[in-house]
Design a protein around this motif. Structure first.
Motif, PDB file in Angstrom:
ATOM      1  N   GLY A   1       0.791  -1.189   0.072  1.00 40.94           N
ATOM      2  CA  GLY A   1       0.104   0.183  -0.095  1.00 40.94           C
ATOM      3  C   GLY A   1       0.921   1.411  -0.220  1.00 40.94           C
ATOM      4  O   GLY A   1       2.127   1.410   0.196  1.00 40.94           O
ATOM      5  N   GLU A   2       0.202   2.371  -0.165  1.00 36.36           N
ATOM      6  CA  GLU A   2       0.652   3.656  -0.193  1.00 36.36           C
ATOM      7  C   GLU A   2       0.060   4.578   0.899  1.00 36.36           C
ATOM      8  O   GLU A   2      -1.169   4.659   0.806  1.00 36.36           O
ATOM      9  CB  GLU A   2       0.712   4.285  -1.467  1.00 36.36           C
ATOM     10  CG  GLU A   2       1.016   5.674  -1.407  1.00 36.36           C
ATOM     11  CD  GLU A   2       0.004   7.023  -2.336  1.00 36.36           C
ATOM     12  OE1 GLU A   2       0.573   7.650  -3.038  1.00 36.36           O
ATOM     13  OE2 GLU A   2      -1.098   6.515  -2.297  1.00 36.36           O
ATOM     14  N   THR A   3       0.926   4.888   1.667  1.00 38.15           N
ATOM     15  CA  THR A   3       0.442   5.697   2.946  1.00 38.15           C
ATOM     16  C   THR A   3       1.471   6.763   3.492  1.00 38.15           C
ATOM     17  O   THR A   3       2.625   6.129   3.766  1.00 38.15           O
ATOM     18  CB  THR A   3       0.056   4.988   4.203  1.00 38.15           C
ATOM     19  OG1 THR A   3      -1.207   4.038   4.175  1.00 38.15           O
ATOM     20  CG2 THR A   3      -0.377   5.677   5.571  1.00 38.15           C
ATOM     21  N   PHE A   4       1.307   7.791   3.523  1.00 35.23           N
ATOM     22  CA  PHE A   4       2.108   8.967   4.128  1.00 35.23           C
ATOM     23  C   PHE A   4       1.610   9.178   5.608  1.00 35.23           C
ATOM     24  O   PHE A   4       0.450   9.709   5.670  1.00 35.23           O
ATOM     25  CB  PHE A   4       2.180  10.282   3.034  1.00 35.23           C
ATOM     26  CG  PHE A   4       2.571   9.979   1.927  1.00 35.23           C
ATOM     27  CD1 PHE A   4       4.069  10.140   1.661  1.00 35.23           C
ATOM     28  CD2 PHE A   4       1.678   9.741   0.877  1.00 35.23           C
ATOM     29  CE1 PHE A   4       4.552   9.821   0.429  1.00 35.23           C
ATOM     30  CE2 PHE A   4       1.996   9.614  -0.549  1.00 35.23           C
ATOM     31  CZ  PHE A   4       3.554   9.486  -0.661  1.00 35.23           C
TER      32      PHE A   4
ATOM     33  N   LEU B   1      -2.829  -5.938   4.680  1.00 31.78           N
ATOM     34  CA  LEU B   1      -1.773  -5.651   3.616  1.00 31.78           C
ATOM     35  C   LEU B   1      -0.471  -6.418   4.008  1.00 31.78           C
ATOM     36  O   LEU B   1      -0.027  -6.330   5.154  1.00 31.78           O
ATOM     37  CB  LEU B   1      -1.499  -4.139   3.431  1.00 31.78           C
ATOM     38  CG  LEU B   1      -2.598  -3.609   2.844  1.00 31.78           C
ATOM     39  CD1 LEU B   1      -2.251  -1.928   2.546  1.00 31.78           C
ATOM     40  CD2 LEU B   1      -3.774  -4.150   1.715  1.00 31.78           C
ATOM     41  N   ASP B   2       0.246  -7.029   3.062  1.00 35.10           N
ATOM     42  CA  ASP B   2       1.641  -7.525   3.312  1.00 35.10           C
ATOM     43  C   ASP B   2       2.438  -6.215   3.677  1.00 35.10           C
ATOM     44  O   ASP B   2       3.408  -6.673   4.519  1.00 35.10           O
ATOM     45  CB  ASP B   2       1.993  -8.243   2.093  1.00 35.10           C
ATOM     46  CG  ASP B   2       1.198  -9.386   1.896  1.00 35.10           C
ATOM     47  OD1 ASP B   2       1.058 -10.355   2.460  1.00 35.10           O
ATOM     48  OD2 ASP B   2       0.651  -9.385   0.615  1.00 35.10           O
ATOM     49  N   ALA B   3       2.538  -5.288   3.267  1.00 34.89           N
ATOM     50  CA  ALA B   3       3.604  -4.085   3.392  1.00 34.89           C
ATOM     51  C   ALA B   3       2.832  -2.852   2.784  1.00 34.89           C
ATOM     52  O   ALA B   3       1.722  -2.857   2.318  1.00 34.89           O
ATOM     53  CB  ALA B   3       4.701  -4.564   2.324  1.00 34.89           C
ATOM     54  N   GLN B   4       3.564  -1.883   2.976  1.00 36.35           N
ATOM     55  CA  GLN B   4       3.503  -0.498   2.637  1.00 36.35           C
ATOM     56  C   GLN B   4       4.832  -0.041   2.108  1.00 36.35           C
ATOM     57  O   GLN B   4       5.667  -0.438   2.506  1.00 36.35           O
ATOM     58  CB  GLN B   4       2.818   0.487   3.688  1.00 36.35           C
ATOM     59  CG  GLN B   4       1.469   0.098   3.954  1.00 36.35           C
ATOM     60  CD  GLN B   4       0.215   1.159   4.200  1.00 36.35           C
ATOM     61  OE1 GLN B   4       0.241   1.976   3.209  1.00 36.35           O
ATOM     62  NE2 GLN B   4      -0.069   1.299   5.255  1.00 36.35           N
TER      63      GLN B   4
END
Length: 820
Positions: free
Chosen positions: A563-566, A581-584
């Motif tokens: 994923g994409e998270t700021f 999710l597996d990762a970001q």
């Protein structure tokens, strides 16, 4: 030696064949999700390797059991724990854990499910207290608050008070070790701390103050891998415990070992002084298994060693298959990559639309051509992340922020249909062909999936307005780009309505089903998920339940979701769970890395602290995405070449008025140095198209220039391409760079040296960002008995004498060694 008994102790691996799908690899699910052999997964009620849980002493934490693992039945019975209060509510699936006030260290929590006993790892940590103080020149009219990346820059959640009326406002926070950015909010003004000299440009014409919270324990504590022995009946894994100022002998009760999700019995563990040997029966090691080992003493815990086994041997020793730890992602913006079919090149017609923001002709056929010509094979990448393929609007729209320029949907993020492919890129059949071609070359494909919003012309919005939130806030403001204040409801643009998943179960089910549809229709291997933090956690839980239950288990497949998270570590990690999710992408690490590599005065010790923090949160063998560039970020070369200052507030305008060009040949060395770092640290490295040739660019859309190949490249670009290929090859051929631990040997203002070890090899990486050669010395533990360091690029050998290695690093350069 008996020929049936094989001993491997850091012998150099022969060159491994290219990754392929052998009979063995057809029968697995990734270690990040599945830890069991093919034979056992059919009967195991738990279909996941349960990851560690981090708690804080004296504080209750509530977990959802579905975030820990997937199962058909969650009728769990937890055993009492002497140091942790446990309360599990089966109907709600909530597990409440509270460590004792003084409990610090590592432990295992035991539960029973369907007659089987399982354990999962728990860290209990003590946060450090830190007092923030500020004395304003005048008393605030209505508020005095603290905000920072520890609270996702929330302007209202941390009020400061002047309890003794001395004019100094204070607030005490409990924080984990690490580096934090912060500001004070005085009424409507945002102010950096004038009493703190440590600050960084925030990109908005001001600064963020920086505070570093030291670790509670400063003595080194590390668990080293020392090798293995394998016979017909047993595999023995050997480790060595090291601790400065060790408080007494290490005891059996201070060693914790897991095989998959079950504790390894104490009679399988031999302890001789600080050497630990774990003997495992070959009958219990068929298929894939994961061994996790850790030691904790007087509240201080070592690193968690994670060893992947296949049929009783470490994965690195005998495996030519695939797990997502092997991934090297290559990110492609389809329209800006390669025009393989000029007949579908059709820019949007609009008199105010710049070529920068219009379609340039890249398509799926162009990517297929690159694949067939061997471009990705020669580069060494094995995962393609494709920008969204959905059909997009055929019109141009004005961007909300000033100066309100017009854009087309060339990037793919303005979908007008959920099942149609943008005709300028190709069609569904061509997408299937791309995936099939990739799979024949052992390349995986991730599709960019947009679950946050659609374009206003999408049939979902036209027919189901109740699935979406409203644009207007109660106070009359437009709810546009309030990324943090209204993160679950904000719109990106007035013409991009955001889903209201909290208010519409139907929308949630339809969109999660749509993701499954794309997998089943195209055969893709996973997703890059857009705008994760703007979507409630329940969406990701429902989606991953469907992915696991409908695809991974019945089809014996392993999908990867990143994923994409700021935001803060807490926010980002709240989505990184077995059940979500597996990762970001690790933007927090990226931000610190940019600062350190691009600032001559910054010390690599700052980056090392951030790396250690990442490992402490996600584990040593995590799957978080590491980047140098992305389609949302200024390209690294623009900084390295001096066209932009880090966090420059005018990066977007510079892209329009004075687009960067590379002038200094040394900038290519700087970019290659960063990629040497990127491809040798834990996590999944991601190359954004053009990184391999040193493409430059300011902020969006200048960072999305058309890709160039072959004779279109300059001599320096071709030279950098060769260098990047060699670095990628190192990661592909050396398992320690994908599965190994991480140990810092040197981190100063100019140089960063670290060692990664697995059960088959030790690989040392040495980086020098200074423009002068640097002579350095690093020390290995005596029990390594290290004698030589072999340069893995040119074969040059350095002698290691009494554990000491001296070398001279080239200016703005890197070296990678195999340690014998």
């Amino acid at each position: 030696m008996n020929p049936s008994h094989e001993k491997l102790f850091y012998k150099k691996n022969p060159t491994k064949p290219e990754l392929g799908m052998s009979q063995i690899t057809k029968c697995f699910l990734a270690f990040s999700l599945i830890s069991f052999s093919c034979q056992s997964t059919l009967h195991e009620p738990i279909h996941a390797l349960i990851q560690h849980v981090v708690l804080h002493a004296g504080k209750s934490d509530t977990l959802l059991i579905t975030d820990l693992f997937y199962a058909q039945d969650y009728s769990l019975n937890f055993q009492p724990h002497p140091d942790i209060q446990v309360n599990y509510n089966q109907p709600s699936g909530k597990l409440v854990l509270k460590p004792a006030n003084n409990f610090e260290g590592f432990t295992l929590l035991t539960f029973r499910l369907q007659g089987n006993e399982y354990q999962f790892p728990i860290y209990s940590r003590v946060k450090q207290r830190h007092v923030f103080k500020y004395q304003p020149q005048e008393k605030p009219d209505f508020r005095m608050n603290l905000m920072g990346n520890f609270n996702d820059w929330n302007r209202n959640s941390l009020p400061m008070h002047d309890e003794d009326n001395d004019g100094v406002y204070e607030i005490e926070l409990k924080l984990d070790p690490g580096q934090y950015l912060y500001q004070f909010v005085v009424d409507s003004a945002e102010i950096w701390d004038p009493e703190n000299p440590n600050k960084v440009d925030n990109g908005f014409g001001s600064y963020n103050s920086v505070v570093s919270i030291p670790p509670r324990h400063t003595d080194k504590s590390f668990l080293h891998v020392m090798g293995f022995e394998a016979s017909d009946t047993e595999t023995v894994l050997t480790f060595r415990y090291e601790r400065e100022n060790q408080p007494g002998l290490l005891k059996h009760t201070q060693i914790f070992a897991l095989q998959n999700n079950r504790e390894i019995p104490q009679d399988k563990i031999k302890l001789r002084d600080n050497q630990i040997e774990i003997g495992l029966d070959q009958n219990d090691l068929q298929g894939k298994n994961v061994i996790r080992v850790i030691a904790t003493q007087a509240g201080q815990t070592t690193n968690l060693q994670t060893i992947h086994l296949l049929d009783g041997l470490p994965l690195s020793a005998n495996y030519d298959g695939w797990s997502w730890h092997d991934a090297i992602i290559y990110a492609i913006m389809i329209d800006r990559y390669h025009d393989g079919d000029p007949t579908n090149t059709r820019p949007v017609q609009h008199d105010s639309l710049s070529p920068k923001t219009n379609y340039m002709g890249g398509d799926l056929q162009g990517i297929i051509q690159n694949m067939e010509e061997g471009y990705f094979d020669s580069l060494g990448v094995n995962v393609l992340w494709l920008s969204p393929v959905n059909e997009n609007t055929d019109e141009a729209y004005r961007e909300w922020p000033s100066p309100h320029r017009y854009f087309s949907g060339y990037h793919g993020y303005w979908p007008i249909h959920h099942e149609k492919v943008e005709e300028r890129f190709g069609d569904l059949e061509l997408l299937k062909q791309l995936v099939e071609t990739a799979h024949k070359k052992q390349i995986r494909v991730l599709l960019d999936f947009m679950a946050n919003h659609v374009h206003q012309d999408h049939p979902f919005y036209r027919k189901h307005r109740d699935w979406f939130g409203t644009l207007e806030l109660p106070d009359g403001r437009k709810n546009i780009r309030y990324w943090d204040e209204f993160r679950l409801t904000t719109w990106f643009e007035p013409f991009l309505p955001s889903f209201d998943y909290q208010g519409s179960e139907e929308a949630l089910q339809v969109m999660t089903d749509n993701a499954i549809w794309w997998v089943n229709q195209t055969g893709i291997d996973g997703f890059r998920h857009d705008a994760v933090k703007h979507i409630p956690n329940r969406f990701w839980r429902v989606l991953t339940q469907k992915v696991t239950g409908e695809i991974e288990i019945p089809q014996n497949r392993d999908l990867y979701q990143i994923g994409e998270t700021f935001g803060s570590y807490d926010l980002i990690s709240s989505y990184v769970k077995n059940g979500q999710l597996d990762a970001q992408f690790n933007f927090n690490l990226y931000d610190v890395a940019l600062y350190v590599f691009l600032n001559a005065d910054a010390s690599f010790s700052t980056l090392d602290k951030e790396l250690q923090k990442t490992i402490s949160i996600y584990g040593p063998n995590h799957l978080m995405g590491n980047i140098m560039d992305s389609h949302d970020k200024v390209r690294y070369m623009a900084y390295a070449d001096g066209d932009l200052e880090l966090n420059s507030s005018d990066a977007k305008e510079i892209g329009w008025t004075n687009p960067p060009e590379v002038d200094d040949p040394r900038s290519y060395n700087e970019a290659e140095l960063y990629l040497a770092y990127l491809l040798t640290i834990p996590g999944v490295p991601t190359l954004y198209y053009g990184d391999e040739i040193g493409m430059t660019g300011a902020a969006d859309p200048d960072n999305r220039r058309m890709m160039r190949f072959g004779d279109e490249l300059t001599t320096l670009e071709k030279q950098m391409l060769r260098g990047v290929r060699s670095i990628v090859k190192l990661r592909r051929t050396h398992s320690a760079l994908r599965y190994g631990d991480f140990q810092t040997l040197l981190a100063n203002q100019h140089c960063f040296v670290y060692l990664r070890s697995d059960m088959s090899e030790r690989v040392l990486t040495a980086l020098n960002k200074n423009n002068q050669p640097q002579t350095i010395t690093v020390q290995f533990p005596d029990f390594y008995e290290a004698t030589r360091a072999n340069n893995l690029i040119n074969g040059q050998t350095f002698r290691i004498s009494k554990g000491t290695l001296s070398m001279t690093l080239p200016p703005i350069g890197w070296l990678v060694f195999g340690i014998e």
